[in-house]
Design a protein around this motif. Structure first.
Motif, PDB file in Angstrom:
ATOM      1  N   GLU A   1       0.827  -1.211   0.000  1.00 37.23           N
ATOM      2  CA  GLU A   1       0.000   0.000   0.000  1.00 37.23           C
ATOM      3  C   GLU A   1       0.863   1.264   0.000  1.00 37.23           C
ATOM      4  OE1 GLU A   1      -3.558   0.609   0.318  1.00 37.23           O
ATOM      5  OE2 GLU A   1      -3.766  -1.438  -0.398  1.00 37.23           O
TER       6      GLU A   1
ATOM      7  N   ALA B   1       3.086   2.034  -1.892  1.00 39.35           N
ATOM      8  CA  ALA B   1       3.335   2.486  -3.269  1.00 39.35           C
ATOM      9  C   ALA B   1       2.408   3.621  -3.677  1.00 39.35           C
ATOM     10  CB  ALA B   1       3.185   1.317  -4.235  1.00 39.35           C
ATOM     11  N   LYS B   2       1.241   3.689  -3.049  1.00 34.00           N
ATOM     12  CA  LYS B   2       0.302   4.768  -3.360  1.00 34.00           C
ATOM     13  C   LYS B   2       0.906   6.139  -3.055  1.00 34.00           C
ATOM     14  CE  LYS B   2      -3.862   2.032  -2.322  1.00 34.00           C
ATOM     15  NZ  LYS B   2      -5.033   1.894  -1.423  1.00 34.00           N
ATOM     16  N   TYR B   3       1.900   6.170  -2.170  1.00 28.16           N
ATOM     17  CA  TYR B   3       2.455   7.431  -1.689  1.00 28.16           C
ATOM     18  C   TYR B   3       3.845   7.695  -2.241  1.00 28.16           C
ATOM     19  CZ  TYR B   3      -1.487   6.765   1.363  1.00 28.16           C
ATOM     20  OH  TYR B   3      -2.758   6.553   1.828  1.00 28.16           O
TER      21      TYR B   3
ATOM     22  N   ASN C   1      -3.189   4.575 -11.182  1.00 28.18           N
ATOM     23  CA  ASN C   1      -3.970   3.606 -10.420  1.00 28.18           C
ATOM     24  C   ASN C   1      -3.045   2.711  -9.603  1.00 28.18           C
ATOM     25  OD1 ASN C   1      -6.837   4.001 -11.122  1.00 28.18           O
ATOM     26  ND2 ASN C   1      -6.122   3.602 -13.202  1.00 28.18           N
ATOM     27  N   PHE C   2      -3.533   2.336  -8.425  1.00 30.74           N
ATOM     28  CA  PHE C   2      -2.767   1.383  -7.623  1.00 30.74           C
ATOM     29  C   PHE C   2      -2.701   0.049  -8.348  1.00 30.74           C
ATOM     30  CE2 PHE C   2      -2.748  -1.875  -4.166  1.00 30.74           C
ATOM     31  CZ  PHE C   2      -1.433  -1.670  -3.767  1.00 30.74           C
ATOM     32  N   ARG C   3      -3.843  -0.409  -8.812  1.00 34.73           N
ATOM     33  CA  ARG C   3      -3.893  -1.684  -9.516  1.00 34.73           C
ATOM     34  C   ARG C   3      -3.466  -1.498 -10.974  1.00 34.73           C
ATOM     35  NH1 ARG C   3      -8.033  -1.314  -6.079  1.00 34.73           N
ATOM     36  NH2 ARG C   3      -8.256  -2.943  -4.488  1.00 34.73           N
TER      37      ARG C   3
ATOM     38  N   LYS D   1       0.722   1.402 -10.219  1.00 35.95           N
ATOM     39  CA  LYS D   1       1.642   1.412  -9.080  1.00 35.95           C
ATOM     40  C   LYS D   1       2.225   0.020  -8.833  1.00 35.95           C
ATOM     41  CE  LYS D   1       1.375   5.731  -7.383  1.00 35.95           C
ATOM     42  NZ  LYS D   1       2.539   6.592  -7.097  1.00 35.95           N
ATOM     43  N   GLU D   2       1.417  -1.002  -9.130  1.00 36.00           N
ATOM     44  CA  GLU D   2       1.848  -2.383  -8.897  1.00 36.00           C
ATOM     45  C   GLU D   2       2.999  -2.813  -9.809  1.00 36.00           C
ATOM     46  OE1 GLU D   2      -2.009  -4.724  -7.116  1.00 36.00           O
ATOM     47  OE2 GLU D   2      -1.883  -4.480  -9.295  1.00 36.00           O
TER      48      GLU D   2
ATOM     49  N   ILE E   1       7.989   1.835  -9.540  1.00 37.92           N
ATOM     50  CA  ILE E   1       6.687   2.390  -9.145  1.00 37.92           C
ATOM     51  C   ILE E   1       6.515   3.741  -9.835  1.00 37.92           C
ATOM     52  CG2 ILE E   1       5.249   3.198  -7.242  1.00 37.92           C
ATOM     53  CD1 ILE E   1       6.974   1.412  -5.377  1.00 37.92           C
TER      54      ILE E   1
ATOM     55  N   GLY F   1       0.754  11.211  -7.640  1.00 38.84           N
ATOM     56  CA  GLY F   1      -0.493  10.928  -6.953  1.00 38.84           C
ATOM     57  C   GLY F   1      -1.617  11.851  -7.387  1.00 38.84           C
TER      58      GLY F   1
ATOM     59  N   TYR G   1      -7.710   5.205  -6.008  1.00 39.22           N
ATOM     60  CA  TYR G   1      -7.448   5.485  -4.597  1.00 39.22           C
ATOM     61  C   TYR G   1      -7.307   6.987  -4.400  1.00 39.22           C
ATOM     62  CZ  TYR G   1      -2.513   6.741  -5.284  1.00 39.22           C
ATOM     63  OH  TYR G   1      -1.361   7.371  -5.657  1.00 39.22           O
TER      64      TYR G   1
END
Length: 461
Positions: free
Chosen positions: A281, A283-285, A320-322, A325-326, A335, A339, A415
């Motif tokens: 998680e 990675a979102k940041y 997107n995270f999915r 970012k993944e 990554i 954001g 997110y």
């Protein structure tokens, strides 16, 4: 049809007062008590603030990065910006070495045309400063009205330029009346620290921050300021995150150098611990420069209050995270950096700044709208409420409370970095050049209604 906004409290960077505002065509034509409403639509703003439309000086829409492209384009990004009270953005146009600057500019015009719901301009990245580029810049400034140039001091082997390129750009900008922007991090040092971390098997998102320490930002900021002074030019440091960089900007300004600074809501409200969230998680940041220890936040707030920093941009760069970012699972360097912030910039600064007592109401307007308009050649057309200015208006309810969530935001991303944060104050309606874009919290604008803005040359505000 003419419109009269009645009963609200007008707030500009300089004044706070109760008055009506009459809009005709695309401009503000009168401000006063009890304005004539004949032949006009009356808009009730009782109990609300009436702000100038916000100017976001730092966005990346439909931008390629790390083998993917940002999730928000000029359609979704500007729609989300409008929901947040922003009526003008300045997006970064990326160039490639060996290609004419006008080729990159044409590509960005194509991205924005028929999509943007609010007005927009471009900054132009400078990757090399050869004779062809330096000659072409005159046409860019005078014909395209692009009067701000971006040089990266980081992202080695991708965007990073050397000091010679930065220095030549500063000199040419002085000659042409342009403002030079820098992403100020020491890219060579970061590259070394990154490779060392990977070799040691340190691949989690938190190492993105560990390999980009605040000292690397402070050093690059000081170096850029010194080069600007040597060139007798003007410099704008984007997304300042830390004490080390603030101190360099403060020293430069004390010496009378033309150095300006911007920070972003994420650095004012979030800290390095978010990169340690489990299950990737964090990675979102991941964005650059990275989030810092919480102690840097008050330094940034104080720098905004005292005028060491002049603006707050979003640095909108959503992935997107999915699926995006993944891409960096097992290697933090993969990554995508950035954001989604464009929608919550204004609301966060009001809530955490004005409502929390850190800055005044007038400073808030200056930081989210007026100073950016002045620095980037848009004032007084944008950035204020005055007769003759564009009728870009935000009606804002300071009594409302809302909770930020990806479930309710309007950005095209899965997110929100500020998920669950309660904020005081809410945008009710937004007008762009006299026409509603947001009305009673509903989007009523049109993709393509936004116009490209040719900007004036830099003048010291």
């Amino acid at each position: 049809m003419a419109k009269v906004i009645r009963g609200g409290t007008i707030v500009t960077a300089a004044d706070t007062y109760q008055a009506d505002v009459r809009l005709e065509g695309e401009q503000i034509v009168a401000i006063g008590q009890g304005l004539d409403t004949s032949g006009a639509e009356v808009i009730d703003a009782a109990g609300c603030y009436v702000f100038p439309g916000a100017v976001d000086p730092h966005t990346h829409l439909e931008m390629p990065f790390g083998g993917t492209v940002t999730a928000d384009d000029f359609a979704t990004g500007t729609r989300a910006a409008a929901f947040g009270g922003t009526t003008t953005i300045i997006d970064f146009c990326l160039t490639k070495k060996g290609e004419p600057l006008r080729q990159a500019i044409a590509a960005w015009h194509e991205k924005a045309a028929n999509k943007a719901a609010i007005d927009y301009g471009f900054h132009l990245m400078i990757a090399e400063a050869n004779d062809q580029v330096l000659d072409e810049l005159q046409e860019v400034v005078e014909e395209e009205g692009i009067t701000s140039l971006k040089v990266f001091m980081a992202y080695k082997n991708v965007f990073q330029a050397d000091d010679e390129t930065l220095f030549k750009t500063l000199i040419r900008a002085r000659e042409l009346g342009a403002l030079v922007q820098v992403h100020a991090e020491n890219g060579d040092v970061i590259e070394y620290l990154t490779q060392r971390a990977l070799a040691s098997g340190n691949t989690d998102p938190i190492y993105h921050a560990y390999t980009r320490p605040p000292e690397a930002e402070g050093e690059a900021t000081g170096r850029a300021a010194a080069l600007a002074a040597l060139a007798n030019s003007q410099l704008y440091v984007v997304h300042v995150t830390c004490r080390e960089a603030v101190e360099q900007i403060a020293q430069a300004r004390e010496r009378g150098w033309q150095v300006y600074g911007e920070t972003c809501p994420q650095y004012l409200t979030l800290d390095i611990s978010y990169l340690e969230k489990p299950d990737f998680e964090g990675a979102k940041y991941v964005w650059s420069p990275p989030l810092r220890e919480a102690s840097h936040q008050e330094v940034l707030w104080n720098a905004l209050k005292s005028g060491i920093l002049q603006t707050v941009g979003s640095d909108q760069c959503s992935f997107n995270f999915r699926g995006q970012k993944e891409l960096g699972r097992g290697d933090f360097t993969k990554i995508p950096n950035g954001g989604p912030v464009i929608e919550d910039r204004v609301g966060l600064l009001y809530s955490e700044g004005v409502h929390a007592g850190r800055i005044s109401l007038n400073q808030f307007v200056d930081l989210v709208s007026t100073k950016a308009a002045k620095l980037f050649g848009l004032f007084p057309r944008k950035g204020t409420i005055a007769v003759g200015s564009d009728a870009d208006i935000v009606i804002f309810d300071p009594t409302a409370r809302r909770t930020i969530s990806a479930a309710s935001h309007h950005m095209n991303v899965d997110y929100n970095p500020f998920e669950g944060m309660e904020v005081q104050g809410e945008v009710v309606s937004v007008l762009l050049r006299g026409e509603f874009v947001i009305r009673d919290k509903q989007f009523v604008g049109q993709p393509g209604a936004g116009r490209y803005l040719k900007r004036a040359k830099f003048h010291r505000p």
